[in-house]
Design a protein around this motif. Structure first.
Motif, PDB file in Angstrom:
ATOM      1  N   LYS A 108      -1.743  -6.481   8.801  1.00  0.00           N
ATOM      2  CA  LYS A 108      -0.517  -7.228   8.475  1.00  0.00           C
ATOM      3  C   LYS A 108       0.624  -6.288   8.076  1.00  0.00           C
ATOM      4  O   LYS A 108       1.772  -6.472   8.482  1.00  0.00           O
ATOM      5  N   ILE A 109       0.287  -5.270   7.309  1.00  0.00           N
ATOM      6  CA  ILE A 109       1.340  -4.439   6.711  1.00  0.00           C
ATOM      7  C   ILE A 109       1.567  -3.123   7.462  1.00  0.00           C
ATOM      8  O   ILE A 109       2.460  -2.348   7.118  1.00  0.00           O
ATOM      9  N   ILE A 113       3.988   0.112   6.724  1.00  0.00           N
ATOM     10  CA  ILE A 113       3.444   1.420   6.326  1.00  0.00           C
ATOM     11  C   ILE A 113       4.106   2.509   7.159  1.00  0.00           C
ATOM     12  O   ILE A 113       4.548   3.543   6.633  1.00  0.00           O
ATOM     13  N   GLU A 114       4.224   2.269   8.452  1.00  0.00           N
ATOM     14  CA  GLU A 114       4.764   3.304   9.322  1.00  0.00           C
ATOM     15  C   GLU A 114       6.270   3.463   9.150  1.00  0.00           C
ATOM     16  O   GLU A 114       6.814   4.546   9.363  1.00  0.00           O
ATOM     17  N   ARG A 115       6.919   2.418   8.642  1.00  0.00           N
ATOM     18  CA  ARG A 115       8.362   2.523   8.365  1.00  0.00           C
ATOM     19  C   ARG A 115       8.614   3.221   7.025  1.00  0.00           C
ATOM     20  O   ARG A 115       9.442   4.110   6.913  1.00  0.00           O
ATOM     21  N   VAL A 116       7.839   2.819   6.013  1.00  0.00           N
ATOM     22  CA  VAL A 116       8.088   3.284   4.638  1.00  0.00           C
ATOM     23  C   VAL A 116       7.422   4.632   4.334  1.00  0.00           C
ATOM     24  O   VAL A 116       7.921   5.414   3.547  1.00  0.00           O
ATOM     25  N   GLU A 117       6.262   4.883   4.982  1.00  0.00           N
ATOM     26  CA  GLU A 117       5.450   6.075   4.717  1.00  0.00           C
ATOM     27  C   GLU A 117       5.071   6.198   3.235  1.00  0.00           C
ATOM     28  O   GLU A 117       5.407   7.162   2.548  1.00  0.00           O
ATOM     29  N   PRO A 118       4.363   5.191   2.717  1.00  0.00           N
ATOM     30  CA  PRO A 118       3.987   5.194   1.299  1.00  0.00           C
ATOM     31  C   PRO A 118       2.814   6.135   1.037  1.00  0.00           C
ATOM     32  O   PRO A 118       2.201   6.668   1.967  1.00  0.00           O
ATOM     33  N   SER A 119       2.492   6.305  -0.237  1.00  0.00           N
ATOM     34  CA  SER A 119       1.293   7.057  -0.612  1.00  0.00           C
ATOM     35  C   SER A 119       0.079   6.127  -0.566  1.00  0.00           C
ATOM     36  O   SER A 119       0.212   4.901  -0.508  1.00  0.00           O
ATOM     37  N   PHE A 120      -1.085   6.731  -0.609  1.00  0.00           N
ATOM     38  CA  PHE A 120      -2.353   5.992  -0.676  1.00  0.00           C
ATOM     39  C   PHE A 120      -2.326   5.027  -1.864  1.00  0.00           C
ATOM     40  O   PHE A 120      -2.709   3.861  -1.748  1.00  0.00           O
ATOM     41  N   PHE A 121      -1.870   5.514  -3.025  1.00  0.00           N
ATOM     42  CA  PHE A 121      -1.867   4.695  -4.238  1.00  0.00           C
ATOM     43  C   PHE A 121      -0.932   3.497  -4.090  1.00  0.00           C
ATOM     44  O   PHE A 121      -1.270   2.373  -4.487  1.00  0.00           O
ATOM     45  N   GLU A 122       0.235   3.724  -3.503  1.00  0.00           N
ATOM     46  CA  GLU A 122       1.187   2.615  -3.332  1.00  0.00           C
ATOM     47  C   GLU A 122       0.592   1.509  -2.464  1.00  0.00           C
ATOM     48  O   GLU A 122       0.762   0.312  -2.760  1.00  0.00           O
ATOM     49  N   ILE A 123      -0.135   1.893  -1.438  1.00  0.00           N
ATOM     50  CA  ILE A 123      -0.781   0.891  -0.565  1.00  0.00           C
ATOM     51  C   ILE A 123      -1.849   0.115  -1.332  1.00  0.00           C
ATOM     52  O   ILE A 123      -1.964  -1.111  -1.200  1.00  0.00           O
ATOM     53  N   THR A 124      -2.656   0.821  -2.148  1.00  0.00           N
ATOM     54  CA  THR A 124      -3.735   0.119  -2.851  1.00  0.00           C
ATOM     55  C   THR A 124      -3.175  -0.836  -3.913  1.00  0.00           C
ATOM     56  O   THR A 124      -3.740  -1.899  -4.144  1.00  0.00           O
ATOM     57  N   VAL A 125      -2.063  -0.469  -4.533  1.00  0.00           N
ATOM     58  CA  VAL A 125      -1.420  -1.363  -5.508  1.00  0.00           C
ATOM     59  C   VAL A 125      -0.929  -2.628  -4.797  1.00  0.00           C
ATOM     60  O   VAL A 125      -1.158  -3.753  -5.264  1.00  0.00           O
ATOM     61  N   ALA A 126      -0.258  -2.450  -3.665  1.00  0.00           N
ATOM     62  CA  ALA A 126       0.233  -3.608  -2.895  1.00  0.00           C
ATOM     63  C   ALA A 126      -0.930  -4.483  -2.435  1.00  0.00           C
ATOM     64  O   ALA A 126      -0.858  -5.724  -2.483  1.00  0.00           O
TER      65      ALA A 126
END
Length: 432
Positions: A108-109, A113-126
């Motif tokens: 879904k996201i 992810i490919e637009r924002v280029e977040p960190s691993f931690f940011e993804i797990t929080v979301a």
């Protein structure tokens, strides 16, 4: 994608602090806000309890989640890092998020992810916020990752904030003094939201009091309300008797987390429960006692003075900084054994010399390393240790080191595995 392909994608695409260290950290809230905006702002739809601190925040988070669950609330729990399974980070009523839920979330996201280029931690929080909303949890217990002020979890507005304690850890990121680190942790204190501080310390208490005053946040120091009158062991469980000012009766709790250092965490948990009750959140004494007595069973917490074998006794503890190691050494003084075998590995960005200087010369050491780039090579650890008269053998793999310790140990000896969360994770992963 399959679940394994999804995990591979997450690990390959996103820099992960626990693997590579500080280069993985992305400060600020731009990324996490973008991800949550894409998801419909799930963080605004949750009733959260926010927990920070140098040591003890994992134990306090799990105890509180266990108590809320025992009261009958559907409870989400977000913690990090994981020991053996990525899904440990996101649980509802002690049950890990499903593999298919992780796959569906990433699918879904993924464009974001490919637009924002977040960190691993940011993804797990979301992921956690999104899952907890989907599961309609009554409460979400949210543990910070690192610090507090700039932590991705700090976009929530909780009903209560909790700061367990302050010690010197991650000094290259959070500051090299207790007041500086306290300032970072104090960043979770929100306007008019009550905050519980676990320990009163002369260097850090003024930092918290000042920040709470600025935010008009009521502040409570747990160790000024509850006092441990006595504690003892009964059938491998820790029993603590606690007093509070408004009662002549002592409260008696049996803790499934059996390290003596958990008594401090217990006070923090009890004061947090007291404040939640002040908000008319139903929490009866039986649920509090049950949650504390069954924390591992209900929430799935491991690696805190955890016995995994008897004769010889093998204990795992995730202690990895100076304060944590002092607590473990205090526990060792309370533990009977013939000889101590210490399986030790650390990561590069800790104050390794300081930790090593605390360790007993009389122990037999098995220097090892976790399987990640951030791990200090076992040979380098052994070199530093030899300079402090700590002697032993070098092992490239923790489970090989543990096997060597078992082969050498007498039935009345104690084998302790510590120094890194990841080391404990690899032992648990191998033995489970």
């Amino acid at each position: 994608m399959t679940y394994q392909q999804t995990l591979d994608y997450i690990y390959a695409q996103l820099p992960m602090f626990s693997r590579v260290g500080a280069v993985a950290i992305k400060t600020g809230f731009e990324n996490i806000n973008a991800l949550c905006s894409f998801l419909g702002a799930p963080q605004t739809k949750l009733t959260c309890i926010h927990i920070a601190g140098t040591n003890g925040k994992g134990s306090v988070s799990h105890m509180l989640a266990s108590i809320l669950q025992s009261q009958g609330y559907k409870t989400g729990l977000y913690t990090s890092p994981h020991l053996t399974d990525f899904r440990e980070r996101v649980k509802v009523n002690g049950k890990m998020i499903g593999e298919q839920d992780v796959v569906a979330f990433i699918e879904k996201i993924r464009p974001e992810i490919e637009r924002v280029e977040p960190s691993f931690f940011e993804i797990t929080v979301a992921l956690a916020f999104d899952h907890f909303v989907k599961e309609k949890v009554d409460f979400a217990v949210i543990e910070t990752g690192l610090g507090g002020r700039l932590d991705s979890t700090n976009i929530i507005r909780p009903v209560i904030s909790v700061i367990t304690n302050i010690g010197l850890d991650h000094v290259q990121l959070l500051g090299d003094t207790l007041p500086k680190i306290a300032g970072e942790k104090a960043g979770i204190i929100k306007e008019k939201v009550p905050v519980v501080i676990g320990e009163t310390h002369p260097e850090t208490a003024p930092v918290f009091i000042k920040k709470a005053a600025e935010e008009q946040a009521p502040i409570y120091f747990a160790d000024q309300v509850f006092h441990p009158e006595s504690w003892y062991y009964q059938d491998d469980a820790l029993v603590a008797e606690v007093s509070k000012p408004d009662s002549v009766d002592h409260l008696r709790y049996q803790l499934e987390l059996s390290g003596a250092y958990q008594v401090k965490n217990l006070l923090t948990v009890l004061e947090t429960c007291r404040q939640l009750r002040q908000m008319n959140i139903a929490l009866d004494e039986a649920a509090i006692a049950k949650g504390i007595a069954h924390t591992k069973k209900l929430s799935g917490l491991h690696g805190r003075w955890e016995t995994i074998h008897k004769n010889p006794k093998i204990i795992l503890d995730v202690a990895h900084n100076e304060d944590g190691m002092r607590q473990v050494l205090n526990q060792l003084e309370l533990t009977p054994y013939r000889k101590l075998h210490l399986v030790l590995g650390m990561v590069k960005d800790k104050d390794i010399d300081k930790v090593l200087s605390l360790l007993p010369v009389a122990a037999l050491y098995y220097f090892t390393q976790a399987n990640l780039p951030r791990a200090l090579p076992a040979g380098e650890l052994a070199e530093k240790a030899v300079a402090l008269q700590l002697k032993g053998s070098i092992w490239p793999d923790v489970n090989a080191a543990l096997d060597a310790a078992k082969a050498q140990a007498h039935a009345d000896d104690l084998i302790l595995v510590c120094g890194s969360i990841f080391l404990v994770g690899e032992v648990r992963g191998h033995s489970s």
